[in-house]
Design an enzyme around this catalytic site. Structure first.
Site, PDB file in Angstrom:
ATOM      1  N   LYS A   1       0.869  -1.197   0.000  1.00  0.00           N
ATOM      2  CA  LYS A   1       0.000   0.000   0.000  1.00  0.00           C
ATOM      3  C   LYS A   1       0.892   1.227   0.000  1.00  0.00           C
ATOM      4  O   LYS A   1       2.027   1.164   0.460  1.00  0.00           O
ATOM      5  CB  LYS A   1      -0.877   0.015   1.262  1.00  0.00           C
ATOM      6  CG  LYS A   1      -2.137   0.827   1.122  1.00  0.00           C
ATOM      7  CD  LYS A   1      -3.239   0.023   0.481  1.00  0.00           C
ATOM      8  CE  LYS A   1      -4.428   0.871   0.113  1.00  0.00           C
ATOM      9  NZ  LYS A   1      -5.561   0.037  -0.342  1.00  0.00           N
TER      10      LYS A   1
ATOM     11  N   ASP B   1      -7.009   4.214  -4.522  1.00  0.00           N
ATOM     12  CA  ASP B   1      -7.678   4.072  -3.221  1.00  0.00           C
ATOM     13  C   ASP B   1      -8.291   5.458  -2.963  1.00  0.00           C
ATOM     14  O   ASP B   1      -8.539   6.195  -3.936  1.00  0.00           O
ATOM     15  CB  ASP B   1      -6.672   3.665  -2.130  1.00  0.00           C
ATOM     16  CG  ASP B   1      -7.349   3.201  -0.835  1.00  0.00           C
ATOM     17  OD1 ASP B   1      -7.776   2.043  -0.777  1.00  0.00           O
ATOM     18  OD2 ASP B   1      -7.488   4.006   0.113  1.00  0.00           O
TER      19      ASP B   1
HETATM   20  P1  NDP Z   1     -12.937   7.735  -2.915  1.00  0.00           P
HETATM   21  O1  NDP Z   1     -11.862   8.718  -2.711  1.00  0.00           O
HETATM   22  O2  NDP Z   1     -13.468   7.511  -4.281  1.00  0.00           O
HETATM   23  O3  NDP Z   1     -14.195   8.061  -1.979  1.00  0.00           O
HETATM   24  C1  NDP Z   1     -14.054   8.109  -0.596  1.00  0.00           C
HETATM   25  C2  NDP Z   1     -15.368   8.539  -0.012  1.00  0.00           C
HETATM   26  O4  NDP Z   1     -15.320   8.384   1.402  1.00  0.00           O
HETATM   27  C3  NDP Z   1     -15.686   9.994  -0.273  1.00  0.00           C
HETATM   28  O5  NDP Z   1     -17.068  10.137  -0.357  1.00  0.00           O
HETATM   29  C4  NDP Z   1     -15.141  10.695   0.959  1.00  0.00           C
HETATM   30  O6  NDP Z   1     -15.781  11.921   1.245  1.00  0.00           O
HETATM   31  C5  NDP Z   1     -15.454   9.670   2.031  1.00  0.00           C
HETATM   32  N1  NDP Z   1     -14.439   9.775   3.091  1.00  0.00           N
HETATM   33  C6  NDP Z   1     -13.107   9.594   2.989  1.00  0.00           C
HETATM   34  N2  NDP Z   1     -12.508   9.801   4.164  1.00  0.00           N
HETATM   35  C7  NDP Z   1     -13.485  10.111   5.012  1.00  0.00           C
HETATM   36  C8  NDP Z   1     -13.486  10.436   6.378  1.00  0.00           C
HETATM   37  N3  NDP Z   1     -12.358  10.471   7.106  1.00  0.00           N
HETATM   38  N4  NDP Z   1     -14.683  10.689   6.941  1.00  0.00           N
HETATM   39  C9  NDP Z   1     -15.830  10.636   6.215  1.00  0.00           C
HETATM   40  N5  NDP Z   1     -15.871  10.347   4.913  1.00  0.00           N
HETATM   41  C10 NDP Z   1     -14.718  10.102   4.317  1.00  0.00           C
HETATM   42  O7  NDP Z   1     -12.389   6.365  -2.288  1.00  0.00           O
HETATM   43  P2  NDP Z   1     -12.871   4.870  -2.571  1.00  0.00           P
HETATM   44  O8  NDP Z   1     -14.323   4.836  -2.776  1.00  0.00           O
HETATM   45  O9  NDP Z   1     -11.967   4.301  -3.581  1.00  0.00           O
HETATM   46  O10 NDP Z   1     -12.496   4.172  -1.180  1.00  0.00           O
HETATM   47  C11 NDP Z   1     -13.433   4.059  -0.119  1.00  0.00           C
HETATM   48  C12 NDP Z   1     -12.997   2.936   0.794  1.00  0.00           C
HETATM   49  O11 NDP Z   1     -12.928   1.706   0.055  1.00  0.00           O
HETATM   50  C13 NDP Z   1     -11.624   3.093   1.432  1.00  0.00           C
HETATM   51  O12 NDP Z   1     -11.629   2.477   2.700  1.00  0.00           O
HETATM   52  C14 NDP Z   1     -10.721   2.276   0.507  1.00  0.00           C
HETATM   53  O13 NDP Z   1      -9.548   1.848   1.157  1.00  0.00           O
HETATM   54  C15 NDP Z   1     -11.642   1.112   0.184  1.00  0.00           C
HETATM   55  N6  NDP Z   1     -11.356   0.346  -1.010  1.00  0.00           N
HETATM   56  C16 NDP Z   1     -11.238   0.941  -2.229  1.00  0.00           C
HETATM   57  C17 NDP Z   1     -11.002   0.175  -3.354  1.00  0.00           C
HETATM   58  C18 NDP Z   1     -10.957   0.758  -4.722  1.00  0.00           C
HETATM   59  O14 NDP Z   1     -10.888  -0.017  -5.678  1.00  0.00           O
HETATM   60  N7  NDP Z   1     -11.035   2.077  -4.892  1.00  0.00           N
HETATM   61  C19 NDP Z   1     -10.827  -1.273  -3.258  1.00  0.00           C
HETATM   62  C20 NDP Z   1     -11.060  -1.815  -1.940  1.00  0.00           C
HETATM   63  C21 NDP Z   1     -11.294  -1.011  -0.878  1.00  0.00           C
HETATM   64  P3  NDP Z   1     -15.103  13.303   0.796  1.00  0.00           P
HETATM   65  O15 NDP Z   1     -15.174  13.310  -0.691  1.00  0.00           O
HETATM   66  O16 NDP Z   1     -15.879  14.364   1.452  1.00  0.00           O
HETATM   67  O17 NDP Z   1     -13.680  13.232   1.288  1.00  0.00           O
HETATM   68  O1  2IT Z   2      -7.931  -1.745  -0.908  1.00  0.00           O
HETATM   69  C1  2IT Z   2      -7.848  -2.201  -2.072  1.00  0.00           C
HETATM   70  O2  2IT Z   2      -8.037  -3.398  -2.309  1.00  0.00           O
HETATM   71  C2  2IT Z   2      -7.551  -1.269  -3.155  1.00  0.00           C
HETATM   72  N1  2IT Z   2      -7.455  -0.076  -2.923  1.00  0.00           N
HETATM   73  C3  2IT Z   2      -7.367  -1.770  -4.555  1.00  0.00           C
HETATM   74  C4  2IT Z   2      -6.037  -2.456  -4.735  1.00  0.00           C
HETATM   75  C5  2IT Z   2      -5.686  -2.802  -6.162  1.00  0.00           C
HETATM   76  O3  2IT Z   2      -4.522  -3.140  -6.354  1.00  0.00           O
HETATM   77  O4  2IT Z   2      -6.533  -2.760  -7.043  1.00  0.00           O
END
Ligand code: NDP
Ligand code: 2IT
Length: 451
Positions: free
Chosen positions: A126, A166
């Site tokens: 990461k 992420d």
């Molecule tokens: P994005 O940046 O696309 O979206 C994140 C969302 O969560 C936004 O709406 C943001 O709001 C909100 N957010 C972030 N931090 C906070 C906080 N501290 N308090 C409240 N709201 C918050 O990220 P992703 O959707 O990609 O990721 C979301 C989660 O999923 C994370 O935990 C990530 O690690 C996990 N994840 C992501 C993957 C991926 O493929 N993208 C894969 C697997 C897991 P705002 O815009 O206001 O900051």
């Molecule tokens: O938390 C996760 O699994 C990710 N942010 C995606 C990792 C990846 O390599 O696609």
């Protein structure tokens, strides 16, 4: 001192508060795998746990860039290369002001077991930066990404370490990072996943995590003999990549997602959220959810300042299934109690470690289904791995092909987790099932590869 702290204190002599989330993630795994360690002495003989909780290396670097006012900005960049027993280090990059080494160690550690569970040849890592993309122009994002890659390129490669997105890192950022890597190395290779489709990305990578979480939930509810999601009210937190695509898949299968959240507040639309509007607000215009109620007057927007004490407004909305998809520790014990009281039957972690240990204990002890992140949100890395395959073979798969393979993979992960839990005498406990199955595969590879 917790078992987790004790495990790594001999390697790191700091009692750093940043590591709290890392200890939280470790503690859960250590508790889950205790029966495996007791039943098979080889894991202790080869000191697998002691070796697994320490990253292979952590790279920390300075990122200097110029903002639009031509002022010099300085941020910190990181890559935690945790474990490559099963394949190249693989895991996302997070750009968010809260990013520090402890958060990236927790995410990297979880990623090892998640990637192992997929059955695909990928290790765990990461990275990211404390850079805040909010309010930055496209050119500022580009300049930051270029500066970040100037340093990161030394440590990554398609067979070494393959970062992805992420929080704060989506197709736009991956595009700029890829462009800089290509420029520095003169090499056009699949060094990042989550690339835009136009130059080597996989179809369905943006949708993969959210869709995958819904596929996992469908399978889990079927295995546990509960009613399907069709026609059921669901609550979702977050309004980013994972949340919006979980909402999209829920709508496609006939469920009724009624909420989403961002860092400023909760949106509740009891008639079901208007996804096209949400995409416009969050993916195109990147503005607050508050604007939703300007055109949808019956919807309710609850700013963070008006949340009930120690609770999050979104988890007080009655639902059949809940999908926390924003960030770590966003669902606490009070939230869990609210879900239980309101008749919720299932919680699926779309985000990484969104539920506190106390919340998980409450959810499980009340008989709700609980799908832990490292299993339920593996769809993102599954399609990332498909992207690596397509890049290596210089081929392209159709949307339907990727979707079908993703669905099958999520069903297989779910079944593997459920069967492992049963084998170890904890039937229905998907946390233990995921930790044991994920750990076992990495551990066996580590033993086979020697020290
Ligand atoms: P994005 O940046 O696309 O979206 C994140 C969302 O969560 C936004 O709406 C943001 O709001 C909100 N957010 C972030 N931090 C906070 C906080 N501290 N308090 C409240 N709201 C918050 O990220 P992703 O959707 O990609 O990721 C979301 C989660 O999923 C994370 O935990 C990530 O690690 C996990 N994840 C992501 C993957 C991926 O493929 N993208 C894969 C697997 C897991 P705002 O815009 O206001 O900051
Ligand atoms: O938390 C996760 O699994 C990710 N942010 C995606 C990792 C990846 O390599 O696609």
């Amino acid at each position: 001192m917790s078992i987790a702290q004790d495990k790594i204190k001999k390697y790191e002599n700091s009692d750093c508060q940043q590591d709290d989330v890392f200890y939280q993630a470790m503690e859960e795994v250590i508790c889950s795998i205790a029966p495996l360690l007791e039943s098979d002495s080889k894991y202790k003989r080869y000191a697998i746990l002691d070796r697994l909780v320490v990253p292979d290396r952590t790279i920390k670097f300075k990122v200097t860039w110029l903002n639009d006012a031509n002022e010099i900005q300085v941020n910190t960049g990181y890559r935690v290369q945790f474990n490559n027993a099963l394949g190249p280090y693989k895991g996302g990059l997070r750009f968010h002001p809260t990013v520090n080494e402890g958060i990236l160690k927790f995410l990297g550690f979880e990623q090892i077991l998640k990637n192992s569970l997929t059955g695909l040849p990928v290790g765990g890592g990461k990275g990211g930066s404390d850079f805040d993309p909010k309010g930055k122009s496209d050119f500022e994002i580009m300049k930051f990404c270029s500066a970040f890659m100037t340093e990161l390129h030394k440590y990554i490669g398609p067979r070494i370490d393959v970062p992805a997105g992420d929080i704060g890192v989506g197709g736009r950022e991956i595009g700029f990072l890829f462009g800089e890597y290509k420029k520095i190395t003169s090499s056009y290779e699949g060094v990042l996943t989550g690339k835009p489709f136009v130059f080597g990305g996989s179809l369905m990578r943006p949708e993969a995590t959210g869709y995958g979480a819904v596929y996992f939930t469908q399978q889990m509810l079927e295995i546990e003999g509960k009613e399907s999601l069709e026609g059921k009210v669901c609550t979702v937190s977050g309004a980013g990549n994972v949340a919006l695509h979980a909402i999209e898949k829920l709508q496609q299968i006939g469920a009724i997602p009624v909420s989403c959240t961002d860092s400023r507040g909760t949106l509740y639309d009891s008639r079901g959220v208007d996804l096209a509007l949400l995409k416009e607000l969050k993916l195109e215009r990147r503005v607050s959810l508050e604007e939703y109620v300007l055109t949808h007057e019956s919807a309710k927007y609850i700013p963070v300042s008006e949340y009930p004490e120690h609770a999050h407004a979104v988890w007080d909305i009655p639902c059949y299934a809940a999908f926390p998809c924003a960030t770590q520790n966003e669902l606490n014990e009070i939230d869990a109690q609210n879900l239980i009281t309101n008749g919720c039957e299932s919680v699926t972690e779309g985000a990484n470690m969104p539920s506190t240990p106390e919340a998980i204990a409450a959810i499980q002890s009340h008989g709700l289904c609980f799908a832990p992140a490292k299993a339920a949100n593996a769809g993102g890395v599954v399609v990332s791995s498909f992207e690596m395959s397509q890049n290596a073979a210089m081929s392209r798969w159709t949307f339907e092909e990727v979707d079908e393979k993703l669905k099958l993979n999520m069903q297989q992960i779910c079944t593997r987790v459920a069967l492992t839990a049963k084998d170890y005498g904890v039937e229905g406990n998907y946390v233990d099932g995921a930790n044991i199955a994920g750990f076992k595969k990495v551990a066996d590879a580590m033993i086979a590869e020697g020290i």
